[in-house]
Design a protein around this motif. Structure first.
Motif, PDB file in Angstrom:
ATOM      1  N   GLY A   1       0.835  -1.193   0.000  1.00  0.00           N
ATOM      2  CA  GLY A   1       0.000   0.000   0.000  1.00  0.00           C
ATOM      3  C   GLY A   1       0.866   1.237   0.000  1.00  0.00           C
ATOM      4  N   ASN A   2       0.240   2.402   0.310  1.00  0.00           N
ATOM      5  CA  ASN A   2       1.022   3.633   0.315  1.00  0.00           C
ATOM      6  C   ASN A   2       1.969   3.669   1.512  1.00  0.00           C
ATOM      7  OD1 ASN A   2      -0.326   4.823   2.646  1.00  0.00           O
ATOM      8  ND2 ASN A   2      -2.091   5.083   1.299  1.00  0.00           N
ATOM      9  N   THR A   3       2.836   4.654   1.505  1.00  0.00           N
ATOM     10  CA  THR A   3       3.922   4.736   2.490  1.00  0.00           C
ATOM     11  C   THR A   3       3.406   4.830   3.917  1.00  0.00           C
ATOM     12  OG1 THR A   3       5.304   5.846   0.855  1.00  0.00           O
ATOM     13  CG2 THR A   3       6.006   5.984   3.153  1.00  0.00           C
ATOM     14  N   PHE A   4       2.325   5.576   4.131  1.00  0.00           N
ATOM     15  CA  PHE A   4       1.911   5.892   5.498  1.00  0.00           C
ATOM     16  C   PHE A   4       0.897   4.901   6.064  1.00  0.00           C
ATOM     17  CE2 PHE A   4       3.194   9.868   3.448  1.00  0.00           C
ATOM     18  CZ  PHE A   4       4.187  10.267   4.315  1.00  0.00           C
ATOM     19  N   GLU A   5       0.059   4.332   5.207  1.00  0.00           N
ATOM     20  CA  GLU A   5      -0.954   3.419   5.731  1.00  0.00           C
ATOM     21  C   GLU A   5      -1.083   2.214   4.806  1.00  0.00           C
ATOM     22  OE1 GLU A   5      -5.550   3.420   7.358  1.00  0.00           O
ATOM     23  OE2 GLU A   5      -4.552   5.282   6.813  1.00  0.00           O
ATOM     24  N   LYS A   6      -0.460   1.139   5.218  1.00  0.00           N
ATOM     25  CA  LYS A   6      -0.475  -0.085   4.405  1.00  0.00           C
ATOM     26  C   LYS A   6      -1.713  -0.900   4.787  1.00  0.00           C
ATOM     27  CE  LYS A   6       4.571  -0.225   4.001  1.00  0.00           C
ATOM     28  NZ  LYS A   6       4.612   0.172   2.595  1.00  0.00           N
ATOM     29  N   THR A   7      -2.741  -0.836   3.954  1.00  0.00           N
ATOM     30  CA  THR A   7      -4.026  -1.467   4.259  1.00  0.00           C
ATOM     31  C   THR A   7      -4.240  -2.772   3.506  1.00  0.00           C
ATOM     32  OG1 THR A   7      -5.090  -0.169   2.516  1.00  0.00           O
ATOM     33  CG2 THR A   7      -5.084   0.756   4.748  1.00  0.00           C
ATOM     34  N   GLU A   8      -3.252  -3.222   2.748  1.00  0.00           N
ATOM     35  CA  GLU A   8      -3.368  -4.473   2.014  1.00  0.00           C
ATOM     36  C   GLU A   8      -2.229  -5.414   2.428  1.00  0.00           C
ATOM     37  OE1 GLU A   8      -4.856  -3.431  -2.327  1.00  0.00           O
ATOM     38  OE2 GLU A   8      -3.360  -1.978  -1.613  1.00  0.00           O
ATOM     39  N   TYR A   9      -2.493  -6.699   2.296  1.00  0.00           N
ATOM     40  CA  TYR A   9      -1.530  -7.681   2.780  1.00  0.00           C
ATOM     41  C   TYR A   9      -1.563  -8.891   1.856  1.00  0.00           C
ATOM     42  CZ  TYR A   9       1.172 -10.177   6.395  1.00  0.00           C
ATOM     43  OH  TYR A   9       2.148 -10.838   7.107  1.00  0.00           O
ATOM     44  N   LEU A  10      -0.386  -9.321   1.431  1.00  0.00           N
ATOM     45  CA  LEU A  10      -0.241 -10.530   0.618  1.00  0.00           C
ATOM     46  C   LEU A  10       0.413 -11.630   1.449  1.00  0.00           C
ATOM     47  CD1 LEU A  10       1.052  -9.151  -2.821  1.00  0.00           C
ATOM     48  CD2 LEU A  10      -1.284  -9.829  -2.223  1.00  0.00           C
ATOM     49  N   SER A  11      -0.108 -12.825   1.348  1.00  0.00           N
ATOM     50  CA  SER A  11       0.497 -13.981   2.026  1.00  0.00           C
ATOM     51  C   SER A  11       0.579 -15.134   1.035  1.00  0.00           C
ATOM     52  CB  SER A  11      -0.313 -14.381   3.260  1.00  0.00           C
ATOM     53  OG  SER A  11      -1.654 -14.682   2.920  1.00  0.00           O
TER      54      SER A  11
ATOM     55  N   LYS B   1      -7.531  -7.204   2.607  1.00  0.00           N
ATOM     56  CA  LYS B   1      -7.762  -5.773   2.454  1.00  0.00           C
ATOM     57  C   LYS B   1      -8.486  -5.227   3.682  1.00  0.00           C
ATOM     58  CE  LYS B   1      -8.562  -1.708   0.465  1.00  0.00           C
ATOM     59  NZ  LYS B   1      -7.497  -0.708   0.200  1.00  0.00           N
ATOM     60  N   LYS B   2      -7.892  -4.186   4.295  1.00  0.00           N
ATOM     61  CA  LYS B   2      -8.559  -3.456   5.361  1.00  0.00           C
ATOM     62  C   LYS B   2      -9.301  -2.283   4.718  1.00  0.00           C
ATOM     63  CE  LYS B   2      -7.825  -0.979   9.709  1.00  0.00           C
ATOM     64  NZ  LYS B   2      -6.836  -0.506  10.702  1.00  0.00           N
ATOM     65  N   VAL B   3     -10.625  -2.413   4.602  1.00  0.00           N
ATOM     66  CA  VAL B   3     -11.426  -1.390   3.941  1.00  0.00           C
ATOM     67  C   VAL B   3     -11.510  -0.136   4.801  1.00  0.00           C
ATOM     68  CG1 VAL B   3     -13.702  -0.851   2.984  1.00  0.00           C
ATOM     69  CG2 VAL B   3     -12.733  -3.159   2.716  1.00  0.00           C
ATOM     70  N   ASN B   4     -11.776  -0.331   6.091  1.00  0.00           N
ATOM     71  CA  ASN B   4     -11.819   0.766   7.059  1.00  0.00           C
ATOM     72  C   ASN B   4     -11.646   0.163   8.440  1.00  0.00           C
ATOM     73  OD1 ASN B   4     -14.470  -0.210   7.813  1.00  0.00           O
ATOM     74  ND2 ASN B   4     -15.286   0.904   6.035  1.00  0.00           N
ATOM     75  N   SER B   5     -11.880   0.952   9.472  1.00  0.00           N
ATOM     76  CA  SER B   5     -11.659   0.472  10.838  1.00  0.00           C
ATOM     77  C   SER B   5     -12.649  -0.620  11.235  1.00  0.00           C
ATOM     78  CB  SER B   5     -11.762   1.638  11.827  1.00  0.00           C
ATOM     79  OG  SER B   5     -13.060   2.220  11.767  1.00  0.00           O
ATOM     80  N   ARG B   6     -13.712  -0.782  10.456  1.00  0.00           N
ATOM     81  CA  ARG B   6     -14.731  -1.769  10.803  1.00  0.00           C
ATOM     82  C   ARG B   6     -14.642  -3.071   9.993  1.00  0.00           C
ATOM     83  NH1 ARG B   6     -19.069  -0.539  13.912  1.00  0.00           N
ATOM     84  NH2 ARG B   6     -19.313   1.610  14.602  1.00  0.00           N
ATOM     85  N   PHE B   7     -14.163  -2.988   8.761  1.00  0.00           N
ATOM     86  CA  PHE B   7     -14.344  -4.125   7.859  1.00  0.00           C
ATOM     87  C   PHE B   7     -13.043  -4.549   7.180  1.00  0.00           C
ATOM     88  CE2 PHE B   7     -15.768  -5.967   3.720  1.00  0.00           C
ATOM     89  CZ  PHE B   7     -16.410  -7.073   4.244  1.00  0.00           C
ATOM     90  N   ASN B   8     -12.765  -5.848   7.234  1.00  0.00           N
ATOM     91  CA  ASN B   8     -11.680  -6.504   6.506  1.00  0.00           C
ATOM     92  C   ASN B   8     -12.254  -7.630   5.660  1.00  0.00           C
ATOM     93  OD1 ASN B   8      -9.874  -5.138   8.466  1.00  0.00           O
ATOM     94  ND2 ASN B   8      -8.343  -6.592   7.698  1.00  0.00           N
TER      95      ASN B   8
END
Length: 470
Positions: free
Chosen positions: A111-121, A175-182
């Motif tokens: 993701g972007n530099t400041f907030e990485k909201t995606e993750y690959l495994s 993917k972390k969509v927001n503080s409520r939903f992944n």
């Protein structure tokens, strides 16, 4: 020789000794929890699993008799114990075993530099899965014979079992969509090493009073054992152990029968303290076209037993002619037809879902007040698990308590009701020191006092290097 192999495979299928990982599910400090819910909340920036040690899982159990039921030194005759076990068992009772070994794995945030909201495994693991139902009608017929069971219909479909060894290559996206939903999804490529399937058996056997003899025996059979990866390992032309190892290794890495599948999952924070999550795993199939050998018995037959008087003796039939005709009749009925017809197996689909409540924030020593960004130290919840099986789904219900003791050490205790036991207590520990993480989990602690009487046992452990969020 083909017939003998078929009988051997039937025997192995029936007498080979669930895959629920209720302690690991939702234990988000452990990277391997993503294998159970690709949409779980990720608590690290990345990890690398220690090869062959990042996830080791062994699980086995029985919903019916245990070793202790048969071999306990309680003064009861073995034959009596065996009969008691048989008559107290049901054709839906089963024995199962599951083993998983992670070859390698890893993951990293993007993701972007400041907030990485995606993750690959990603990773590769090897899995063994065996289930065999207890063929109660077969055993009762062997114990009692058919003379005392006139007109009873014995179910040939009681013989039901399957076993497989497969390698799984996977890539997951979270993917972390927001503080409520992944949410998350994981694609899988299956490479089958060995497969044995005897779950399509149908038919019956009945004895009734005869007209031309005392009894007549009625067979209505539609039986089959489908195999892949077995014939070349058991053939007369087999080159030996070293060649077998090379062949198995090749099949484990894209050289076997291939298939595709996927996992999906989500996490939804209803409030700051209430969380709902769920996943569906192993929606997929494997197409078996290489090294396939199937054994089929199919036909209807009425056998009136051995007649002491040869019916066609007046027409010149000799005793030898009569016995030859009788032998041919039996061979026609029970002749095992060997085919190479390709087939498809569906993976055992698994479902997980849980509702969780967190509470108890850490307090500062200097002001006796809570820190807003520290998270909650405790959690309680309930988890439902289900897996598709040949005769009927298996289900389990778990309640748990989670406690973060301090930074780098967490515990989770579980109580589970499942097909094996109504008093399954489990405990998991996850520890981390300077980025090096270790976890160990086991259940059914109440049955460790007499392990031979245990309906089910499970063990998980693993080592990872984890890059934590700052």
């Amino acid at each position: 020789m083909k017939k003998h192999r078929a009988y051997l495979l039937f025997f192995l299928c029936v007498y080979s000794v669930a895959q629920n990982k209720q302690i690991l599910y939702g234990f988000n400090e452990i990277p391997q929890s993503l294998l159970l819910n690709p949409g779980a909340e990720v608590s690290n920036m990345g990890y690398i699993g220690v090869p062959l040690l990042s996830h080791v899982h062994i699980n086995g159990g029985t919903s019916g008799p245990t070793v202790y039921d048969l071999f306990s030194a309680n003064g009861v005759n073995f034959n009596e114990k065996f009969r008691s076990v048989v008559y107290n068992s049901d054709s839906r009772d089963f024995l199962s075993a599951n083993e998983q070994l992670e070859v390698f794995s890893g993951g990293f945030a993007i993701g972007n530099t400041f907030e990485k909201t995606e993750y690959l495994s990603f990773g590769v693991y090897q899995e063994l899965d065996v289930i065999s139902y207890i063929p109660t009608d077969y055993i009762e017929l062997a114990l009692e014979g058919n003379q005392n069971n006139i007109n009873r219909v014995f179910n040939a479909g009681d013989l039901s079992a399957r076993a497989e060894v497969v390698s799984v290559f996977h890539l997951g996206y979270n993917k972390k969509v927001n503080s409520r939903f992944n949410y998350g999804i994981r694609g899988k490529l299956y490479s089958s090493v060995v497969d044995i399937d005897a779950t399509k058996n149908k038919g019956s056997f009945t004895t009734r009073r005869g007209t031309n003899n005392i009894y007549e025996h009625i067979f209505n059979l539609d039986m089959q054992v489908r195999t892949s990866g077995i014939a070349s390992l058991t053939s007369d032309d087999n080159s030996g152990f070293n060649e077998d190892l090379k062949e198995i290794s090749k099949r484990a890495f894209f050289g076997g029968n291939l298939g595709l599948g996927f996992d999906v999952g989500f996490t939804y924070n209803i409030t700051d303290q209430w969380r709902l999550d769920g996943s569906v795993l192993d929606v997929g199939f494997i197409s078996h076209s290489k090294d396939v050998e199937n054994y089929v018995v199919n036909g209807n037959y009425v056998f009136e037993g051995i007649n002491p008087l040869f019916p066609d003796v007046a027409n010149g039939q000799s005793a030898q002619d009569y016995w030859d005709a009788l032998k041919e009749d039996f061979e026609d009925l029970f002749d095992v037809d060997t085919t190479g017809t390709k087939y498809t197996t569906w993976r055992p689909i698994k479902f997980n879902g849980s509702l969780n409540y967190t509470f108890g924030k850490k307090k500062k020593k200097d002001c006796d007040c809570t820190t807003e960004d520290s998270g909650y130290l405790n959690a309680v919840g309930a988890q439902l698990y289900a897996i598709s099986r040949p005769k009927q789904p298996q289900m389990a219900l778990t309640v748990y308590y989670y406690r973060k003791l301090f930074e780098g050490l967490s515990l989770k205790g579980t109580y589970t009701l499942d097909s094996y036991s109504f008093y399954n207590l489990g405990l998991g520990v996850a520890a981390q020191l300077s980025g090096f993480g270790f976890y160990v989990m086991a259940d059914n602690f109440l049955q460790y006092e007499n392990i031979y009487n245990a309906e089910g046992l499970s063990l998980q452990l693993g080592f990872n290097y984890i890059f934590n969020k700052k």
